[in-house]
Design a protein around this motif. Structure first.
Motif, mmCIF file in Angstrom:
data_model
loop_
_atom_site.group_PDB
_atom_site.id
_atom_site.type_symbol
_atom_site.label_atom_id
_atom_site.label_comp_id
_atom_site.label_asym_id
_atom_site.label_seq_id
_atom_site.Cartn_x
_atom_site.Cartn_y
_atom_site.Cartn_z
ATOM 1 N N PHE A 114 -5.201 -0.887 2.334
ATOM 2 C CA PHE A 114 -5.648 0.497 2.493
ATOM 3 C C PHE A 114 -5.866 1.199 1.152
ATOM 4 C CE2 PHE A 114 -1.082 0.002 2.487
ATOM 5 C CZ PHE A 114 -0.718 0.857 1.452
ATOM 6 N N CYS A 115 -5.609 0.500 0.048
ATOM 7 C CA CYS A 115 -5.526 1.178 -1.246
ATOM 8 C C CYS A 115 -6.734 0.866 -2.130
ATOM 9 C CB CYS A 115 -4.237 0.762 -1.948
ATOM 10 S SG CYS A 115 -4.126 1.384 -3.634
ATOM 11 N N PHE A 151 5.274 7.562 -11.291
ATOM 12 C CA PHE A 151 4.468 6.358 -11.543
ATOM 13 C C PHE A 151 3.769 6.008 -10.231
ATOM 14 C CE2 PHE A 151 5.422 4.661 -15.792
ATOM 15 C CZ PHE A 151 6.455 5.503 -16.176
ATOM 16 N N MET A 152 2.776 6.817 -9.894
ATOM 17 C CA MET A 152 2.064 6.602 -8.629
ATOM 18 C C MET A 152 0.564 6.544 -8.843
ATOM 19 S SD MET A 152 4.061 8.951 -5.886
ATOM 20 C CE MET A 152 5.837 8.909 -5.721
ATOM 21 N N GLY A 155 -1.783 0.905 -10.280
ATOM 22 C CA GLY A 155 -0.894 -0.179 -10.661
ATOM 23 C C GLY A 155 0.453 -0.204 -9.979
ATOM 24 N N GLU A 156 1.105 -1.352 -10.101
ATOM 25 C CA GLU A 156 2.454 -1.554 -9.555
ATOM 26 C C GLU A 156 3.415 -1.553 -10.747
ATOM 27 O OE1 GLU A 156 4.367 -1.821 -6.775
ATOM 28 O OE2 GLU A 156 5.895 -2.238 -8.278
ATOM 29 N N PRO A 157 4.146 -0.453 -10.934
ATOM 30 C CA PRO A 157 4.974 -0.335 -12.138
ATOM 31 C C PRO A 157 5.968 -1.481 -12.326
ATOM 32 C CG PRO A 157 5.236 1.598 -10.704
ATOM 33 C CD PRO A 157 4.199 0.740 -10.080
ATOM 34 N N THR A 188 7.273 1.870 -6.053
ATOM 35 C CA THR A 188 6.950 0.434 -5.968
ATOM 36 C C THR A 188 6.581 0.023 -4.557
ATOM 37 O OG1 THR A 188 7.802 -1.812 -6.285
ATOM 38 C CG2 THR A 188 9.413 -0.124 -5.706
ATOM 39 N N SER A 212 7.173 2.149 -1.237
ATOM 40 C CA SER A 212 6.090 2.316 -0.257
ATOM 41 C C SER A 212 6.354 1.407 0.926
ATOM 42 C CB SER A 212 4.747 1.973 -0.916
ATOM 43 O OG SER A 212 4.545 2.830 -2.006
ATOM 44 N N ASN A 214 5.420 2.058 4.530
ATOM 45 C CA ASN A 214 4.151 2.040 5.263
ATOM 46 C C ASN A 214 4.154 1.379 6.631
ATOM 47 O OD1 ASN A 214 3.088 3.480 3.159
ATOM 48 N ND2 ASN A 214 2.277 1.694 2.110
ATOM 49 N N GLU A 254 8.141 5.956 1.100
ATOM 50 C CA GLU A 254 6.808 6.529 1.277
ATOM 51 C C GLU A 254 6.148 5.860 2.474
ATOM 52 O OE1 GLU A 254 4.922 7.134 -2.948
ATOM 53 O OE2 GLU A 254 6.383 5.513 -2.897
ATOM 54 N N ILE A 287 2.760 10.611 4.177
ATOM 55 C CA ILE A 287 1.536 10.942 3.436
ATOM 56 C C ILE A 287 0.322 10.656 4.316
ATOM 57 C CG2 ILE A 287 0.283 10.562 1.261
ATOM 58 C CD1 ILE A 287 2.892 8.964 0.350
ATOM 59 N N TYR A 289 -3.127 9.690 5.309
ATOM 60 C CA TYR A 289 -4.045 8.831 4.555
ATOM 61 C C TYR A 289 -5.226 9.603 3.992
ATOM 62 C CZ TYR A 289 -6.954 4.805 3.451
ATOM 63 O OH TYR A 289 -7.719 3.879 2.798
ATOM 64 N N GLY A 334 -2.280 8.109 -6.344
ATOM 65 C CA GLY A 334 -1.999 7.018 -5.420
ATOM 66 C C GLY A 334 -3.243 6.472 -4.756
ATOM 67 N N GLN A 335 -4.372 6.911 -5.223
ATOM 68 C CA GLN A 335 -5.602 6.451 -4.590
ATOM 69 C C GLN A 335 -6.680 6.412 -5.651
ATOM 70 O OE1 GLN A 335 -7.705 9.196 -2.318
ATOM 71 N NE2 GLN A 335 -8.985 7.630 -1.433
HETATM 72 N N1 SAH Z 1 1.959 0.605 -6.628
HETATM 73 C C1 SAH Z 1 2.922 1.592 -6.396
HETATM 74 C C2 SAH Z 1 2.563 2.942 -6.979
HETATM 75 C C3 SAH Z 1 1.141 3.379 -6.859
HETATM 76 S S1 SAH Z 1 0.543 3.697 -5.242
HETATM 77 C C4 SAH Z 1 3.203 1.715 -4.913
HETATM 78 O O1 SAH Z 1 2.499 1.114 -4.104
HETATM 79 O O2 SAH Z 1 4.183 2.376 -4.563
HETATM 80 C C5 SAH Z 1 1.359 5.236 -4.877
HETATM 81 C C6 SAH Z 1 1.377 5.603 -3.406
HETATM 82 O O3 SAH Z 1 0.068 5.932 -2.949
HETATM 83 C C7 SAH Z 1 1.887 4.488 -2.516
HETATM 84 O O4 SAH Z 1 2.898 4.985 -1.693
HETATM 85 C C8 SAH Z 1 0.667 4.116 -1.685
HETATM 86 O O5 SAH Z 1 1.068 3.653 -0.419
HETATM 87 C C9 SAH Z 1 -0.091 5.433 -1.634
HETATM 88 N N2 SAH Z 1 -1.518 5.321 -1.311
HETATM 89 C C10 SAH Z 1 -2.374 4.341 -1.662
HETATM 90 N N3 SAH Z 1 -3.599 4.585 -1.158
HETATM 91 C C11 SAH Z 1 -3.521 5.748 -0.481
HETATM 92 C C12 SAH Z 1 -4.446 6.530 0.262
HETATM 93 N N4 SAH Z 1 -5.715 6.164 0.389
HETATM 94 N N5 SAH Z 1 -4.019 7.684 0.825
HETATM 95 C C13 SAH Z 1 -2.738 8.090 0.682
HETATM 96 N N6 SAH Z 1 -1.814 7.395 -0.017
HETATM 97 C C14 SAH Z 1 -2.196 6.238 -0.582
#
Ligand code: SAH
Ligand code: SF4
Length: 355
Positions: A114-115, A151-152, A155-157, A188, A212, A214, A254, A287, A289, A334-335
């Protein structure tokens, strides 16, 4: 040599090797991290020859600001790295403070379906100084002091542990940005080995941890977060349950709510079961989407978001709804994705940026 990747001890050592007294390092750190001065010529308590020598030995910056896109609740900054990649940093205006969302890698290898960041795969890790520089650059462009970092971004910190750790150390050290550990959050996707490493690391385990989640079901989580195959949900939860938390601290789970995928009341009930008797250890951030034109997912209506929240509340689990900020700036925290070209086209301005 980039000065932003030095800790105090290293800088004192280095400065001494250059023939200066070690306390000069403290003066430099004070200019950089307290006054955000990044030009030796302005460091008036250093002698002229020292300033000249230092500016030959050290650099501050390696990122080039490419664009800045403001919206009502966020400002997105785009920087170009020396080797031509674009990274994004988002300054979020909360009700009573500012939060900076930093990137830790160019792209991401984790591959959540989804990212948007996942779409390009991982290009490379960011260096510690590139992470710290995101903060300094944005702070220099902002009147109010930034006191929160998440750190959002891209990348994956925890997949870039050493560099993220070094950047975190600059952020929370008294000689550095001096942020409260409670105001720095590492988010993370749930890399179990790295979480174990974090749990044994005094510095890293004292900053905020967000995971995260989900989905509370292993199968579905495996579908939308393929790392679940090698990082099973049950094992992840066990690591989190044992994670040594500072007092009064909770782990944030998250939960990105995706319409028709993980937003059903039954998912909420399953989440309650997963958290079980550990409700004091966790809080849930829901959160809704943020849709992306390149991905086949959409945002649930508000009603189902509230319904989901209600199930958690009904079971005494704290759950906040957090809208991802900066939606209007085309790419929210985060996106994020390396998509400046698209934006440049949309706005019909700007020069070509190779990425
Ligand atoms: N890689 C790390 C940090 C970056 S992503 C992680 O996954 O936690 C940060 C957050 O953004 C994560 O919780 C991820 O699930 C969320 N995210 C990613 N794409 C998104 C979207 N399209 N809408 C809302 N949140 C999203
Ligand atoms: Fe990587 Fe996080 Fe996006 Fe997953 S949600 S692909 S871990 S940035």
């Amino acid at each position: 040599m980039n000065i932003l990747s030095f800790n105090r001890e290293e800088l004192r050592d280095r400065v001494q090797k250059l023939g200066l007294e070690p306390f000069r390092a403290d003066q430099i750190l004070n200019w950089v991290y307290k006054k955000f001065v990044t030009d030796f010529r302005e460091m008036s308590n250093l002698s002229k020859p020292a300033r000249e020598m230092l500016s030959e030995v050290f650099s501050f910056y390696s990122l080039t600001p490419v664009d800045k896109v403001p919206s009502s609740d966020a400002v997105k900054y785009i920087f170009q790295t020396r080797d031509g990649y674009l990274i994004e940093t988002v300054l979020i205006k909360e009700r009573d403070h500012l939060t900076l969302c930093v990137s830790s890698q160019v792209g991401c290898a984790v591959g959540c379906t989804f990212c948007a960041t996942a779409l390009d795969g991982l290009k490379r890790n960011l260096e510690a100084h590139e992470i710290v520089e995101q903060f300094i650059r944005v702070q220099q462009d902002t009147d109010t002091r930034i006191r929160n970092v998440v750190f959002m971004g891209m990348g994956e910190p925890l997949a870039n542990y050493d560099n993220v750790r070094k950047a975190v150390s600059v952020m929370v050290s008294p000689w550095g940005l001096d942020l409260s550990k409670r105001r720095v959050t590492v988010s993370t996707s749930g890399l179990i080995n790295q979480l174990r490493r974090m749990s044994e690391d005094k510095l890293m385990r004292e900053v905020n941890l967000a995971v995260s989640l989900n989905s509370p079901r292993h199968r579905l989580r495996e579908e939308i977060m393929p790392i679940t195959k090698t990082n099973p949900l049950r094992e992840l939860m066990d690591v989190l349950i044992e994670f040594p938390l500072p007092v009064y601290r909770r782990i944030t789970l998250e939960y990105v709510l995706i319409k028709g995928v993980n937003d059903d009341v039954r998912d909420a009930e399953e989440l309650v079961r997963l958290i079980g008797r550990h409700r004091k250890r966790f809080k849930v951030n829901l959160i809704p989407y943020n849709p992306d034109p390149a991905l086949p997912y959409s945002r649930p209506d508000l009603e189902s978001v509230y319904r989901f929240q209600k199930v958690l509340w009904g079971n005494k689990i704290s759950a906040l709804i957090r809208f991802s900020k900066g939606v209007e700036v085309f790419g929210a925290c985060g996106q994020l994705r390396n998509r400046s070209m698209v934006k440049f086209n949309l706005h019909g301005k700007g020069t070509k940026v190779d990425s």
